[in-house]
Write an enzyme that holds these catalytic residues in place. Structure first.
Site, PDB file in Angstrom:
ATOM      1  CE1 TYR A   1     -49.752  57.394  96.476  1.00 40.67           C
ATOM      2  CE2 TYR A   1     -51.100  58.638  94.928  1.00 40.67           C
ATOM      3  CZ  TYR A   1     -50.834  57.464  95.602  1.00 40.67           C
ATOM      4  OH  TYR A   1     -51.626  56.370  95.412  1.00 40.67           O
TER       5      TYR A   1
ATOM      6  CG  PHE B   1     -42.670  36.026  77.523  1.00 37.31           C
ATOM      7  CD1 PHE B   1     -41.592  35.167  77.403  1.00 37.31           C
ATOM      8  CD2 PHE B   1     -43.017  36.481  78.791  1.00 37.31           C
ATOM      9  CE1 PHE B   1     -40.875  34.765  78.532  1.00 37.31           C
ATOM     10  CE2 PHE B   1     -42.307  36.093  79.917  1.00 37.31           C
ATOM     11  CZ  PHE B   1     -41.235  35.234  79.783  1.00 37.31           C
ATOM     12  CG  ASP B   2     -43.431  31.644  79.084  1.00 31.57           C
ATOM     13  OD1 ASP B   2     -43.214  31.738  77.863  1.00 31.57           O
ATOM     14  OD2 ASP B   2     -42.666  31.060  79.850  1.00 31.57           O
TER      15      ASP B   2
ATOM     16  CG  ASP C   1     -43.710  41.751  74.691  1.00 30.65           C
ATOM     17  OD1 ASP C   1     -42.813  42.496  75.125  1.00 30.65           O
ATOM     18  OD2 ASP C   1     -43.987  40.656  75.214  1.00 30.65           O
TER      19      ASP C   1
ATOM     20  CB  ALA D   1     -39.277  42.841  76.408  1.00 30.94           C
TER      21      ALA D   1
ATOM     22  CE  LYS E   1     -37.607  40.500  79.953  1.00 35.12           C
ATOM     23  NZ  LYS E   1     -38.730  40.553  80.901  1.00 35.12           N
TER      24      LYS E   1
ATOM     25  CG  HIS F   1     -40.200  26.538  84.029  1.00 36.84           C
ATOM     26  ND1 HIS F   1     -41.024  27.543  84.408  1.00 36.84           N
ATOM     27  CD2 HIS F   1     -39.263  27.099  83.231  1.00 36.84           C
ATOM     28  CE1 HIS F   1     -40.616  28.669  83.865  1.00 36.84           C
ATOM     29  NE2 HIS F   1     -39.557  28.429  83.152  1.00 36.84           N
TER      30      HIS F   1
HETATM   31  N1  F0G Z   1     -42.509  39.979  77.236  1.00 32.93           N
HETATM   32  C1  F0G Z   1     -41.359  39.359  76.932  1.00 32.93           C
HETATM   33  C2  F0G Z   1     -40.963  39.192  75.514  1.00 32.93           C
HETATM   34  C3  F0G Z   1     -40.550  38.848  77.959  1.00 32.93           C
HETATM   35  O1  F0G Z   1     -39.415  38.232  77.640  1.00 32.93           O
HETATM   36  C4  F0G Z   1     -40.950  39.019  79.299  1.00 32.93           C
HETATM   37  C5  F0G Z   1     -40.139  38.492  80.396  1.00 32.93           C
HETATM   38  C6  F0G Z   1     -42.151  39.702  79.565  1.00 32.93           C
HETATM   39  C7  F0G Z   1     -42.902  40.169  78.504  1.00 32.93           C
HETATM   40  C8  F0G Z   1     -42.657  39.924  80.967  1.00 32.93           C
HETATM   41  O2  F0G Z   1     -41.950  40.956  81.550  1.00 32.93           O
HETATM   42  O3  F0G Z   1     -40.787  39.854  83.468  1.00 32.93           O
HETATM   43  O4  F0G Z   1     -41.014  42.342  83.317  1.00 32.93           O
HETATM   44  O5  F0G Z   1     -42.981  40.950  83.812  1.00 32.93           O
HETATM   45  N2  F0G Z   1     -39.195  37.661  80.235  1.00 32.93           N
HETATM   46  C9  F0G Z   1     -38.297  37.146  81.240  1.00 32.93           C
HETATM   47  C10 F0G Z   1     -37.405  36.064  80.656  1.00 32.93           C
HETATM   48  C11 F0G Z   1     -38.924  36.762  82.534  1.00 32.93           C
HETATM   49  O6  F0G Z   1     -36.617  35.464  81.425  1.00 32.93           O
HETATM   50  O7  F0G Z   1     -37.428  35.825  79.445  1.00 32.93           O
HETATM   51  P1  F0G Z   1     -41.660  41.020  83.125  1.00 32.93           P
END
Ligand code: F0G
Length: 459
Positions: A73, A125-126, A216, A218, A259, A450
């Site tokens: 833990y 990103f979204d 960010d 990723a 990623k 979407h």
């Molecule tokens: N930042 C970027 C640039 C991303 O592409 C994503 C996720 C996230 C943050 C969020 O990370 O999914 O681990 O919570 N992108 C995916 C996509 C979902 O299909 O482009 P997560």
């Protein structure tokens, strides 16, 4: 531009069988799903290009390292191995693990972002934007103008426009800007890279105003590969050296390990500042768990640690980005309109140019996704007018400049034969494009619409 003939430096040890349903069944499935590919069962999909997130194939070393997972833990050995890997690859002495990227974003924003703040970046990103807005702040996109011209070649379409960034800083004042965020590569702009020069210049500007700069991260390794190939100063540097240089300019990063750590789940915040770490930890405990696991099991942390070291292999990246470049080149040769040059993780088809007879309010790229599924069993994803949603103030549909279909390539999963199948399927679809009809909502979901909306064909 990138050499698309790199032979993968790996071989296959285990396979997962797939099936291609007969056409009538595909028509039935997409009808049941209200013309939304998110609702398909994965067993109904032949080639899945919905996302590169958490969909990649782990190596034998990653699987083997999972057996060393320490599920204590607190004080797990796996946490310290992950910490060491992050320090070695990215240079951050401190980490806060999280179950995925958006959880890392949430922890950071909960502490740093308050109502009325603005967070400028290249293009958020979204989920990043959604978390910023959830705090009552706004995200401002300052990407270079070339990024919005699908047919123009520019080596670093993910770059931030420094003049625009400075005007945002001057307009709102540094007190309202808790951090500047560079997304590498810039997913929402087609996986386009950011150059070291641009990172350096952004850092200089950020320092001038005393604002922290974050990544960010990723797809940090894919970004580094583009730097090696396109930024002269770095042509003789190893990917590891380029990654170290990139991260040397930023104060912290959020990371979706799904990623570029080539795992199925995981994430973290990497940082240097002990004071910030101490502020983040209580929130991390509340939302994710004790700070030596934070939403991940010990074995997950092991796989991330191994993946971070694997992903900076130049041979791996050459094959990975080469595969995407190969798909893009073949589609381009067939006359199919795509965003050029392709980014690191996906090829984006220009829905409006593919289906010029379908007005944007009838969701051309969404229509393309459903037809591609019917034609071939391939699942792509709309990054366009449906995803863009409505303006929260006016309630009107946002009409993004680009309406795209993303063919997202999972890492180490598909073969060149799959790429050829994708090309042939899109060629057939292109030949009968005039028969493709627009869509309208039969149910419009709220929030990120979407995922759950349903559509009917406009006859
Ligand atoms: N930042 C970027 C640039 C991303 O592409 C994503 C996720 C996230 C943050 C969020 O990370 O999914 O681990 O919570 N992108 C995916 C996509 C979902 O299909 O482009 P997560």
């Amino acid at each position: 531009m990138e050499d698309d003939f790199s032979v993968p430096h790996y071989k296959i040890k285990m396979v997962e069988n797939t099936q291609l349903l007969p056409r009538e069944k595909r028509i039935g499935a997409i009808k049941r799903c209200g013309n939304n590919v998110f609702s398909l069962k994965s067993e109904e999909v032949f080639i899945d290009l919905l996302s590169d997130s958490g969909t990649s194939a782990m190596s034998d070393s990653q699987w083997a390292s999972m057996f060393h997972g320490d599920e204590a833990y607190s004080g797990s050995k796996s946490f310290f191995r992950l910490k060491e890997a992050v320090q070695e690859v990215m240079g951050f002495p401190l980490i806060i693990p999280a179950h995925q990227g958006r959880a890392a974003e949430k922890i950071l924003d909960e502490v740093l972002v308050k109502k009325g703040d603005v967070i400028p970046g290249n293009w958020h990103f979204d989920t990043t934007r959604a978390h910023i807005e959830y705090q009552g702040a706004i995200g401002i996109d300052c990407v270079t103008k070339e990024a919005l011209e699908p047919a123009i070649f520019h080596p670093f379409k993910g770059n931030i426009d420094l003049e625009k960034l400075e005007s945002v800083i001057k307009k709102h004042g540094k007190e309202k800007i808790p951090y500047i965020l560079l997304t590498i590569t810039c997913n929402s702009m087609g996986g386009q890279p950011v150059s070291i020069q641009n990172i350096r210049d952004t850092k200089k500007l950020a320092d001038q105003y005393g604002i922290p700069l974050f990544f960010d991260a990723a797809r940090f390794a894919e970004n580094a590969f583009f730097i090696k190939k396109r930024e002269k100063e770095f042509e003789n540097h190893s990917i590891g050296e380029i990654v170290a240089e990139m991260f040397s300019y930023v104060d912290a990063c959020t990371m979706s390990a799904k990623k570029d750590a080539i795992v199925n789940i995981g994430g973290f915040i990497g940082l240097r500042n002990q004071e910030l770490y101490d502020k983040l930890v209580p929130i991390a405990i509340l939302l994710e768990g004790y700070p030596t696991y934070g939403g991940m099991s010990g074995r997950d942390m092991e796989a991330v640690a191994t993946g971070l070291r694997e992903v900076i292999s130049e041979e791996y990246l050459a094959a990975r980005i080469g595969q995407v470049a190969y798909l893009a080149r073949k589609l381009d040769e067939a006359g199919i309109p795509i965003i050029k040059p392709p980014g690191g993780h996906a090829v984006f088809v220009d829905g409006k140019a593919f289906l010029p007879h379908i007005p944007q309010e009838q969701f051309p790229s969404q229509a393309l996704c459903t037809q591609l599924y019917i034609e071939s069993g391939i699942r792509a994803v709309e990054i366009g007018t449906c995803l863009a949603g409505r303006n929260p103030q006016t309630g009107k549909n946002v009409m993004p400049k680009l309406d795209l279909m993303r063919l997202t390539i999972p890492r180490r999963v598909y073969l060149r034969e799959h790429m050829d199948y994708i090309v042939e399927s899109l060629k057939r679809l292109y030949a009968r494009r005039e028969q493709i009809k627009g869509l309208k909502f039969s149910f419009e979901a709220t929030g990120i619409r979407h995922f759950k909306s349903r559509f009917e064909v406009i006859e």
